[in-house]
Design a protein around this motif. Structure first.
Motif, PDB file in Angstrom:
ATOM      1  N   TYR A   4       0.837  -1.196   0.000  1.00  0.00           N
ATOM      2  CA  TYR A   4       0.000   0.000   0.000  1.00  0.00           C
ATOM      3  C   TYR A   4       0.876   1.252   0.000  1.00  0.00           C
ATOM      4  O   TYR A   4       0.646   2.180  -0.769  1.00  0.00           O
ATOM      5  CB  TYR A   4      -0.913  -0.010   1.229  1.00  0.00           C
ATOM      6  N   VAL A   5       1.912   1.245   0.825  1.00  0.00           N
ATOM      7  CA  VAL A   5       2.794   2.407   0.914  1.00  0.00           C
ATOM      8  C   VAL A   5       3.477   2.647  -0.431  1.00  0.00           C
ATOM      9  O   VAL A   5       3.540   3.777  -0.925  1.00  0.00           O
ATOM     10  CB  VAL A   5       3.837   2.206   2.036  1.00  0.00           C
ATOM     11  N   ILE A   6       3.950   1.563  -1.040  1.00  0.00           N
ATOM     12  CA  ILE A   6       4.632   1.713  -2.330  1.00  0.00           C
ATOM     13  C   ILE A   6       3.666   2.274  -3.373  1.00  0.00           C
ATOM     14  O   ILE A   6       3.998   3.179  -4.138  1.00  0.00           O
ATOM     15  CB  ILE A   6       5.208   0.351  -2.790  1.00  0.00           C
ATOM     16  N   LYS A   7       2.439   1.756  -3.335  1.00  0.00           N
ATOM     17  CA  LYS A   7       1.438   2.236  -4.290  1.00  0.00           C
ATOM     18  C   LYS A   7       1.213   3.736  -4.106  1.00  0.00           C
ATOM     19  O   LYS A   7       1.161   4.500  -5.070  1.00  0.00           O
ATOM     20  CB  LYS A   7       0.125   1.459  -4.057  1.00  0.00           C
ATOM     21  N   ARG A   8       1.098   4.137  -2.851  1.00  0.00           N
ATOM     22  CA  ARG A   8       0.854   5.548  -2.571  1.00  0.00           C
ATOM     23  C   ARG A   8       2.030   6.412  -3.017  1.00  0.00           C
ATOM     24  O   ARG A   8       1.845   7.503  -3.552  1.00  0.00           O
ATOM     25  CB  ARG A   8       0.596   5.748  -1.070  1.00  0.00           C
ATOM     26  N   ILE A   9       3.249   5.901  -2.796  1.00  0.00           N
ATOM     27  CA  ILE A   9       4.417   6.692  -3.186  1.00  0.00           C
ATOM     28  C   ILE A   9       4.464   6.839  -4.702  1.00  0.00           C
ATOM     29  O   ILE A   9       4.742   7.911  -5.236  1.00  0.00           O
ATOM     30  CB  ILE A   9       5.705   6.053  -2.628  1.00  0.00           C
ATOM     31  N   LEU A  10       4.124   5.761  -5.434  1.00  0.00           N
ATOM     32  CA  LEU A  10       4.100   5.844  -6.895  1.00  0.00           C
ATOM     33  C   LEU A  10       3.038   6.840  -7.365  1.00  0.00           C
ATOM     34  O   LEU A  10       3.229   7.560  -8.336  1.00  0.00           O
ATOM     35  CB  LEU A  10       3.828   4.462  -7.499  1.00  0.00           C
ATOM     36  N   LEU A  11       1.933   6.892  -6.629  1.00  0.00           N
ATOM     37  CA  LEU A  11       0.857   7.812  -7.005  1.00  0.00           C
ATOM     38  C   LEU A  11       1.257   9.273  -6.820  1.00  0.00           C
ATOM     39  O   LEU A  11       0.639  10.171  -7.373  1.00  0.00           O
ATOM     40  CB  LEU A  11      -0.395   7.519  -6.183  1.00  0.00           C
ATOM     41  N   MET A  12       2.314   9.491  -6.026  1.00  0.00           N
ATOM     42  CA  MET A  12       2.764  10.866  -5.814  1.00  0.00           C
ATOM     43  C   MET A  12       3.345  11.452  -7.103  1.00  0.00           C
ATOM     44  O   MET A  12       3.325  12.656  -7.299  1.00  0.00           O
ATOM     45  CB  MET A  12       3.849  10.898  -4.735  1.00  0.00           C
ATOM     46  N   LEU A 292       0.159  10.807   3.652  1.00  0.00           N
ATOM     47  CA  LEU A 292       0.372   9.357   3.686  1.00  0.00           C
ATOM     48  C   LEU A 292       0.467   8.883   5.133  1.00  0.00           C
ATOM     49  O   LEU A 292      -0.131   7.878   5.522  1.00  0.00           O
ATOM     50  CB  LEU A 292       1.645   9.007   2.907  1.00  0.00           C
ATOM     51  N   ILE A 293       1.204   9.651   5.946  1.00  0.00           N
ATOM     52  CA  ILE A 293       1.342   9.270   7.359  1.00  0.00           C
ATOM     53  C   ILE A 293      -0.027   9.269   8.035  1.00  0.00           C
ATOM     54  O   ILE A 293      -0.370   8.355   8.787  1.00  0.00           O
ATOM     55  CB  ILE A 293       2.314  10.227   8.076  1.00  0.00           C
ATOM     56  N   VAL A 294      -0.827  10.296   7.729  1.00  0.00           N
ATOM     57  CA  VAL A 294      -2.171  10.371   8.315  1.00  0.00           C
ATOM     58  C   VAL A 294      -2.982   9.133   7.933  1.00  0.00           C
ATOM     59  O   VAL A 294      -3.609   8.496   8.771  1.00  0.00           O
ATOM     60  CB  VAL A 294      -2.889  11.650   7.847  1.00  0.00           C
ATOM     61  N   ASP A 295      -2.914   8.775   6.657  1.00  0.00           N
ATOM     62  CA  ASP A 295      -3.678   7.611   6.196  1.00  0.00           C
ATOM     63  C   ASP A 295      -3.227   6.333   6.895  1.00  0.00           C
ATOM     64  O   ASP A 295      -4.029   5.463   7.206  1.00  0.00           O
ATOM     65  CB  ASP A 295      -3.543   7.453   4.677  1.00  0.00           C
ATOM     66  N   LEU A 296      -1.903   6.239   7.103  1.00  0.00           N
ATOM     67  CA  LEU A 296      -1.402   5.030   7.761  1.00  0.00           C
ATOM     68  C   LEU A 296      -1.820   5.018   9.228  1.00  0.00           C
ATOM     69  O   LEU A 296      -2.116   3.964   9.796  1.00  0.00           O
ATOM     70  CB  LEU A 296       0.122   4.954   7.648  1.00  0.00           C
ATOM     71  N   LEU A 297      -1.880   6.196   9.833  1.00  0.00           N
ATOM     72  CA  LEU A 297      -2.298   6.273  11.234  1.00  0.00           C
ATOM     73  C   LEU A 297      -3.752   5.835  11.406  1.00  0.00           C
ATOM     74  O   LEU A 297      -4.113   5.267  12.427  1.00  0.00           O
ATOM     75  CB  LEU A 297      -2.130   7.691  11.762  1.00  0.00           C
ATOM     76  N   TYR A 298      -4.563   6.093  10.385  1.00  0.00           N
ATOM     77  CA  TYR A 298      -5.964   5.667  10.460  1.00  0.00           C
ATOM     78  C   TYR A 298      -6.062   4.192  10.845  1.00  0.00           C
ATOM     79  O   TYR A 298      -6.863   3.796  11.682  1.00  0.00           O
ATOM     80  CB  TYR A 298      -6.644   5.807   9.094  1.00  0.00           C
ATOM     81  N   GLY A 307      -8.848  -2.915   6.367  1.00  0.00           N
ATOM     82  CA  GLY A 307      -9.165  -3.595   5.130  1.00  0.00           C
ATOM     83  C   GLY A 307      -8.684  -2.867   3.902  1.00  0.00           C
ATOM     84  O   GLY A 307      -8.284  -3.474   2.926  1.00  0.00           O
ATOM     85  N   ARG A 308      -8.676  -1.531   3.959  1.00  0.00           N
ATOM     86  CA  ARG A 308      -8.347  -0.813   2.739  1.00  0.00           C
ATOM     87  C   ARG A 308      -6.862  -0.812   2.431  1.00  0.00           C
ATOM     88  O   ARG A 308      -6.442  -0.379   1.374  1.00  0.00           O
ATOM     89  CB  ARG A 308      -8.875   0.606   2.809  1.00  0.00           C
ATOM     90  N   PHE A 309      -6.055  -1.306   3.363  1.00  0.00           N
ATOM     91  CA  PHE A 309      -4.634  -1.393   3.070  1.00  0.00           C
ATOM     92  C   PHE A 309      -4.296  -2.699   2.363  1.00  0.00           C
ATOM     93  O   PHE A 309      -3.202  -2.890   1.891  1.00  0.00           O
ATOM     94  CB  PHE A 309      -3.808  -1.259   4.342  1.00  0.00           C
ATOM     95  N   ALA A 310      -5.266  -3.591   2.363  1.00  0.00           N
ATOM     96  CA  ALA A 310      -5.034  -4.851   1.674  1.00  0.00           C
ATOM     97  C   ALA A 310      -5.105  -4.592   0.177  1.00  0.00           C
ATOM     98  O   ALA A 310      -6.053  -4.002  -0.320  1.00  0.00           O
ATOM     99  CB  ALA A 310      -6.083  -5.859   2.084  1.00  0.00           C
TER     100      ALA A 310
END
Lengths: 327, 333
Positions: A4-12, A292-298, A307-310
């Motif tokens: 998920y993190v990698i996906k988010r970083i690519l989306l940046m 991204l950090i905020v989303d991960l903290l959720y 579930g949404r990180f899967a």
């Protein structure tokens, strides 16, 4: 999670492309000849023209943008037209001030605003709640620059308790007034957000369950109600921190702090394109990473959102595992 | 032989919001003995939940005013200090709530929520022991112990209600208040939950106050029945008293039974009680049921309503006696 993190970083990447392209376009709407800025007035037209050509000023706009982009990707953001210092070097020397100011005032707002908000919610319609609500609305409406000047006048000029500016010399006293100036408005909004979120969670059925279990009021408030409010408060913190960077521009001006805000404003006024673009990329990246950090903290705070990180490929596996458990 | 566990004496509860005063409970008296199950029946807004919350002294602060006495083991719950109440809530009296979907805290594991009651009332215990205890309680309500590490959103509605019941019975309370525990569940799950509660009642020997508007549940579950209407108990008796159709009843009770369709007879239309529950801010004078009552006379429209008592069976109606005398006369003639 890692996927998920990698996906988010690519989306940046596309986000950054759009942001930089837009700003590059905007700042070039009124064309400035960089060579004129760099060389000053005591040079011949020919010299100006030569340097302009060397800097690629006569190229079409898209070409200039891609040239800039090519360098930027390699970490080369160019030099300032005015000072000829490296842009990243300049940003790195200024960013700590802005970051320190923002974090200090964010911390102050959270430490004061959230407990007061919880108090207001648990004692809704009490005198304290009414006073704080009115006060917070008033404080939230005060413009930062005016508040800063007022504080300077009172506590620095008249009473002499705190120095006016001078954060560069060290000394934590110099940070007090800027921090308060920047924090006051946010404290007020933290108070109001916390109050409304808490009012919402206090009325939930599970609060009644907690009381029926025999929990103390403190446990009901903090363990059950507040824990459910943190999700919203984290979202607010993410956006507040980014907004603080904006507020910092004004505070930095008033208290003469050599931060990033002052740098950007000056750079825009002077049409110092490399500096503007460099600072912009830096701030945009900072903002995206905060989000991204905020989303991960959720996920840490609210188990329902895990579930949404899967990533989709994982899902069938999970079901299979659940099936086994039942059997 | 039976020991009084709970005694409610002339309980009145009002909600005051601004200038509006809502009379939710208007002087009810009830007794619940040890090991007994009392069904509290009535339609929405009759004051059932308010009564239940008063027993735990959990009425919303500031807006509610409760008068009268609620004696639990002879001590008035309404006069207790907060720290005394905390010792009773969850340990001696506990409550199963109506809506299982929202009654569990979404951010804590199911096991943590059950464990919380245990550690509140039985002191701190080692983590392993707590897990074991929680597991046992979950098994009691028919959930595998391993699922204690899951969150409420991973459970179905019926499972959540089981978890809520698990929380309620964790400390083996003497009194369990079940506030429409099956309303939010579908019929098959209702039956499962009720069966389970029955088993638990027998094994824990708790008293139960079963709040419901389902007469079917009452018939299969309760020893005593109280019918509530507009904040009053209009009829009270043993299960046999209430369900014996040959006996005298309050017109409201009659209406409730008449509203149940008979499966063996073709009924083109259902037979409701006409009219609506009165607005609790503007209750009618005299008998509160008179605007909807087919037997009402002018005398019913004011003054206090006498209570007719026969053994344990009591009916709050002016007309019951007259009507039965009349019926007897007709029979004799």
């Amino acid at each position: 999670m890692l996927k998920y993190v990698i996906k988010r970083i690519l989306l940046m990447i596309p986000t950054m492309l759009i942001v930089t392209a837009l700003v590059f376009l905007l700042i070039n709407i009124t064309p400035v000849e960089p060579a004129r800025i760099i060389l000053g007035t005591d040079v011949s037209e020919e010299q100006v023209e030569n340097l302009n050509r060397e800097l690629g000023f006569y190229d079409p706009l898209p070409v200039r943008y891609f040239n800039w982009l090519k360098n930027a990707v390699q970490g080369n953001f160019g030099n300032s037209y005015y000072t000829n210092r490296g842009v990243m070097e300049e940003i790195m020397s200024r960013f700590p001030y802005t970051l320190k100011l923002s974090l200090l005032s964010l911390g102050l707002s959270i430490l004061i605003g959230i407990p007061l908000g919880v108090f207001c919610a648990t004692k809704q319609y009490s005198i304290g709640d009414h006073i704080l609500s009115v006060l917070s609305m008033g404080l939230g409406a005060i413009p930062i620059f005016w508040l800063g000047l007022l504080l300077l006048l009172e506590f620095s000029s008249k009473l002499g308790w705190f120095p006016a500016g001078g954060v560069t010399k060290g000394g934590w006293l110099a940070w007090v007034l800027p921090t308060i100036t920047l924090a006051l408005g946010n404290t007020a909004s933290y108070l109001r957000y916390t109050r409304s979120v808490m009012l919402d969670s206090i009325r939930q059925d599970y609060i009644r369950t907690a009381r029926a279990k025999g929990c103390s009021e403190a446990a009901v408030t903090w363990k059950h109600a507040f824990r459910n409010s943190t999700l919203t408060l984290i979202t607010i913190t993410g956006t507040t921190l980014s907004a603080l960077m904006g507020g910092a521009i004004v505070v930095e001006q008033v208290f003469t702090i050599p931060g990033l805000g002052v740098m950007i404003v000056t750079a825009i006024q002077r049409k110092d394109i490399p500096e503007v673009m460099g600072a912009l990329v830096f701030l945009a990246l900072f903002f995206l990473i905060m989000m991204l950090i905020v989303d991960l903290l959720y996920a840490v705070v609210d188990p329902r959102l895990k579930g949404r990180f899967a990533v989709s490929a994982k899902k069938p596996k999970k079901h299979a595992a659940a099936g086994k458990k039942v059997a | 032989m039976s020991e009084k566990l709970l005694e409610i004496k002339d309980l009145k509860v009002r909600y005051v919001v601004g200038k509006e005063v809502s009379e939710a409970v208007n002087g009810i008296s009830l007794t619940l003995n040890k090991g007994e199950t009392l069904g509290l029946v009535g339609e929405t807004g009759a004051g059932k939940t308010t009564t239940a919350l008063s027993i735990m002294n959990m009425l919303p602060q500031y807006v509610s005013r409760a008068e009268g006495e609620i004696l639990f083991h002879g001590k008035n719950v309404l006069k207790m200090k907060n720290h005394e109440l905390r010792k009773i809530r969850g340990k001696q009296i506990s409550m199963v709530f109506q809506d299982p979907m929202t009654s569990l805290n979404p951010v804590y594991r199911v096991g943590e929520q059950i464990g919380e009651v245990l550690s509140l009332h039985e002191g701190k215990m080692p983590k392993e022991e707590l897990r074991k205890r929680v597991g046992e309680i979950l098994e009691m309500v028919g959930i595998p112990a391993a699922r204690q590490d899951e969150y409420p959103h991973q459970f179905s509605g019926g499972m959540k209600q089981r978890v809520i019941i698990a929380i309620a019975i964790a400390c083996r309370p003497e009194l369990l208040i079940a506030d429409e525990p099956t309303t939010a569940l579908d019929v098959t799950i209702q039956a499962q939950v009720l069966d389970m509660m029955q088993e638990l009642r027998d094994s824990l020997n708790s008293s139960i106050l079963m709040i419901t508007h389902d007469l079917g549940i009452v018939a299969s579950f309760c020893d005593k029945v109280a019918i509530m209407y507009a904040g009053e108990i209009v009829e009270y008796g043993t299960l046999e008293d209430i369900f014996d159709r040959t006996k005298a009843h309050h017109p409201y009770t009659e209406g409730l039974f008449n509203a149940i369709p008979n499966l063996n007879v073709i009924t083109p239309r259902l037979n409701p009680i006409h009219g609506l529950t009165p607005d609790p801010t503007e209750l009618p004078k005299g008998c509160k049921f008179h605007p909807r009552c087919p037997y009402a006379t002018d005398a019913c429209k004011e003054g206090a309503v006498p209570v007719l008592t026969e053994g344990e069976h009591s009916i709050m109606c002016r007309r019951v006696k007259d009507r039965f005398k009349q019926a007897e006369k007709e029979e004799q003639a």
